[in-house]
Design a protein around this motif. Sequence first.
Motif, PDB file in Angstrom:
ATOM      1  N   ASP A   1     -22.161  44.842  48.329  1.00 28.13           N
ATOM      2  CA  ASP A   1     -21.173  45.770  48.866  1.00 28.13           C
ATOM      3  C   ASP A   1     -19.826  45.063  49.035  1.00 28.13           C
ATOM      4  OD1 ASP A   1     -19.953  47.934  50.051  1.00 28.13           O
ATOM      5  OD2 ASP A   1     -20.802  47.534  52.039  1.00 28.13           O
ATOM      6  N   GLU A   2     -18.789  45.621  48.421  1.00 22.53           N
ATOM      7  CA  GLU A   2     -17.456  45.010  48.451  1.00 22.53           C
ATOM      8  C   GLU A   2     -16.886  44.937  49.871  1.00 22.53           C
ATOM      9  OE1 GLU A   2     -15.712  43.648  45.948  1.00 22.53           O
ATOM     10  OE2 GLU A   2     -17.385  43.994  44.582  1.00 22.53           O
ATOM     11  N   ARG A   3     -17.118  45.975  50.667  1.00 25.35           N
ATOM     12  CA  ARG A   3     -16.607  45.996  52.037  1.00 25.35           C
ATOM     13  C   ARG A   3     -17.223  44.867  52.862  1.00 25.35           C
ATOM     14  NH1 ARG A   3     -19.032  48.531  56.385  1.00 25.35           N
ATOM     15  NH2 ARG A   3     -17.689  48.689  58.189  1.00 25.35           N
ATOM     16  N   MET A   4     -18.544  44.694  52.755  1.00 23.36           N
ATOM     17  CA  MET A   4     -19.209  43.646  53.515  1.00 23.36           C
ATOM     18  C   MET A   4     -18.819  42.259  53.020  1.00 23.36           C
ATOM     19  SD  MET A   4     -20.694  44.867  56.052  1.00 23.36           S
ATOM     20  CE  MET A   4     -21.552  43.428  56.608  1.00 23.36           C
ATOM     21  N   LYS A   5     -18.567  42.117  51.734  1.00 21.94           N
ATOM     22  CA  LYS A   5     -18.094  40.833  51.216  1.00 21.94           C
ATOM     23  C   LYS A   5     -16.741  40.480  51.821  1.00 21.94           C
ATOM     24  CE  LYS A   5     -20.425  40.568  46.756  1.00 21.94           C
ATOM     25  NZ  LYS A   5     -20.262  40.524  45.302  1.00 21.94           N
ATOM     26  N   ALA A   6     -15.852  41.474  51.938  1.00 27.48           N
ATOM     27  CA  ALA A   6     -14.540  41.232  52.533  1.00 27.48           C
ATOM     28  C   ALA A   6     -14.673  40.883  54.021  1.00 27.48           C
ATOM     29  CB  ALA A   6     -13.647  42.456  52.359  1.00 27.48           C
ATOM     30  N   ILE A   7     -15.548  41.586  54.725  1.00 23.18           N
ATOM     31  CA  ILE A   7     -15.758  41.308  56.153  1.00 23.18           C
ATOM     32  C   ILE A   7     -16.324  39.912  56.346  1.00 23.18           C
ATOM     33  CG2 ILE A   7     -17.174  41.959  58.146  1.00 23.18           C
ATOM     34  CD1 ILE A   7     -16.816  44.889  57.229  1.00 23.18           C
ATOM     35  N   ARG A   8     -17.299  39.531  55.532  1.00 25.40           N
ATOM     36  CA  ARG A   8     -17.897  38.191  55.642  1.00 25.40           C
ATOM     37  C   ARG A   8     -16.859  37.109  55.387  1.00 25.40           C
ATOM     38  NH1 ARG A   8     -21.830  39.815  51.858  1.00 25.40           N
ATOM     39  NH2 ARG A   8     -23.225  41.227  52.901  1.00 25.40           N
ATOM     40  N   SER A   9     -16.001  37.317  54.404  1.00 27.17           N
ATOM     41  CA  SER A   9     -15.007  36.294  54.098  1.00 27.17           C
ATOM     42  C   SER A   9     -13.964  36.179  55.209  1.00 27.17           C
ATOM     43  CB  SER A   9     -14.331  36.566  52.759  1.00 27.17           C
ATOM     44  OG  SER A   9     -13.517  37.702  52.833  1.00 27.17           O
ATOM     45  N   LYS A  10     -13.610  37.294  55.837  1.00 25.46           N
ATOM     46  CA  LYS A  10     -12.663  37.238  56.954  1.00 25.46           C
ATOM     47  C   LYS A  10     -13.273  36.561  58.176  1.00 25.46           C
ATOM     48  CE  LYS A  10      -9.858  41.113  55.629  1.00 25.46           C
ATOM     49  NZ  LYS A  10      -8.698  41.798  56.099  1.00 25.46           N
ATOM     50  N   ALA A  11     -14.592  36.695  58.337  1.00 24.36           N
ATOM     51  CA  ALA A  11     -15.276  36.063  59.468  1.00 24.36           C
ATOM     52  C   ALA A  11     -15.647  34.616  59.162  1.00 24.36           C
ATOM     53  CB  ALA A  11     -16.515  36.865  59.827  1.00 24.36           C
ATOM     54  N   GLY A  12     -15.333  34.142  57.977  1.00 22.41           N
ATOM     55  CA  GLY A  12     -15.611  32.754  57.631  1.00 22.41           C
ATOM     56  C   GLY A  12     -17.062  32.482  57.309  1.00 22.41           C
ATOM     57  N   ILE A  13     -17.785  33.503  56.899  1.00 21.58           N
ATOM     58  CA  ILE A  13     -19.225  33.375  56.689  1.00 21.58           C
ATOM     59  C   ILE A  13     -19.582  32.362  55.588  1.00 21.58           C
ATOM     60  CG2 ILE A  13     -21.329  34.638  56.033  1.00 21.58           C
ATOM     61  CD1 ILE A  13     -20.377  35.209  58.881  1.00 21.58           C
ATOM     62  N   PRO A  14     -18.868  32.236  54.531  1.00 20.51           N
ATOM     63  CA  PRO A  14     -19.335  31.254  53.545  1.00 20.51           C
ATOM     64  C   PRO A  14     -19.384  29.817  54.061  1.00 20.51           C
ATOM     65  CG  PRO A  14     -17.714  32.711  52.569  1.00 20.51           C
ATOM     66  CD  PRO A  14     -17.734  32.999  54.036  1.00 20.51           C
ATOM     67  N   ILE A  15     -18.480  29.435  54.954  1.00 20.81           N
ATOM     68  CA  ILE A  15     -18.422  28.023  55.330  1.00 20.81           C
ATOM     69  C   ILE A  15     -18.831  27.752  56.784  1.00 20.81           C
ATOM     70  CG2 ILE A  15     -15.987  27.989  55.992  1.00 20.81           C
ATOM     71  CD1 ILE A  15     -17.798  25.269  53.995  1.00 20.81           C
ATOM     72  N   LEU A  16     -18.600  28.682  57.693  1.00 20.13           N
ATOM     73  CA  LEU A  16     -18.894  28.420  59.104  1.00 20.13           C
ATOM     74  C   LEU A  16     -20.363  28.136  59.400  1.00 20.13           C
ATOM     75  CD1 LEU A  16     -16.481  30.670  61.151  1.00 20.13           C
ATOM     76  CD2 LEU A  16     -16.552  28.217  61.014  1.00 20.13           C
ATOM     77  N   PRO A  17     -21.317  28.850  58.834  1.00 14.71           N
ATOM     78  CA  PRO A  17     -22.717  28.472  59.088  1.00 14.71           C
ATOM     79  C   PRO A  17     -23.051  27.070  58.573  1.00 14.71           C
ATOM     80  CG  PRO A  17     -22.617  30.702  58.276  1.00 14.71           C
ATOM     81  CD  PRO A  17     -21.241  30.140  58.141  1.00 14.71           C
ATOM     82  N   VAL A  18     -22.459  26.698  57.452  1.00 14.54           N
ATOM     83  CA  VAL A  18     -22.712  25.365  56.905  1.00 14.54           C
ATOM     84  C   VAL A  18     -22.155  24.287  57.846  1.00 14.54           C
ATOM     85  CG1 VAL A  18     -22.195  23.812  54.973  1.00 14.54           C
ATOM     86  CG2 VAL A  18     -22.764  26.200  54.539  1.00 14.54           C
TER      87      VAL A  18
END
Length: 145
Positions: A83-100
């Motif tokens: 889902d494009e909307r959820m991908k945008a939300i995850r990227s704004k919340a820093g999801i790709p790097i913050l959990p790492v």
Amino acid sequence: MENYKKKLKIRIFLFAVLVALSVAAIVYDVFFADAHSRDSMMHGFETGAAVSLGFCGALMMSRYISTLKDEKKLRLEYNRENDERMKAIRSKAGIPILPVTSVLMITAGIILGYVDTTIFITLVAAAIVQLSVSLAVKFIYIKKM
């Protein structure tokens, strides 16, 4: 869709490895750890983390297995993940790097916790705050977008 099925099978395998490692860590903690280390705060945290990781891994593994068995669930999961909307939300919340970075901070805290307990508490608290802020930002953007 076949590529997504392969991706889910790889995830199931990785979660199975995580569960096996967690069980191995728990067995070591229960049967082979010496009495001195069992009394430490670090040992309790490590045991709790191993139990939590094993439980979460087993839940995710069972979820993916049930998804693979049902074609309707498979399509819904694929759509939810892409889902494009959820991908945008995850990227704004820093999801790709913050959990790492949070996992790295907790790992460093566990390793350095044997040197000084203050370092352990500080790094784990900072990682928890970092994840909490990311989660709050994600929920704000889910409501806003």
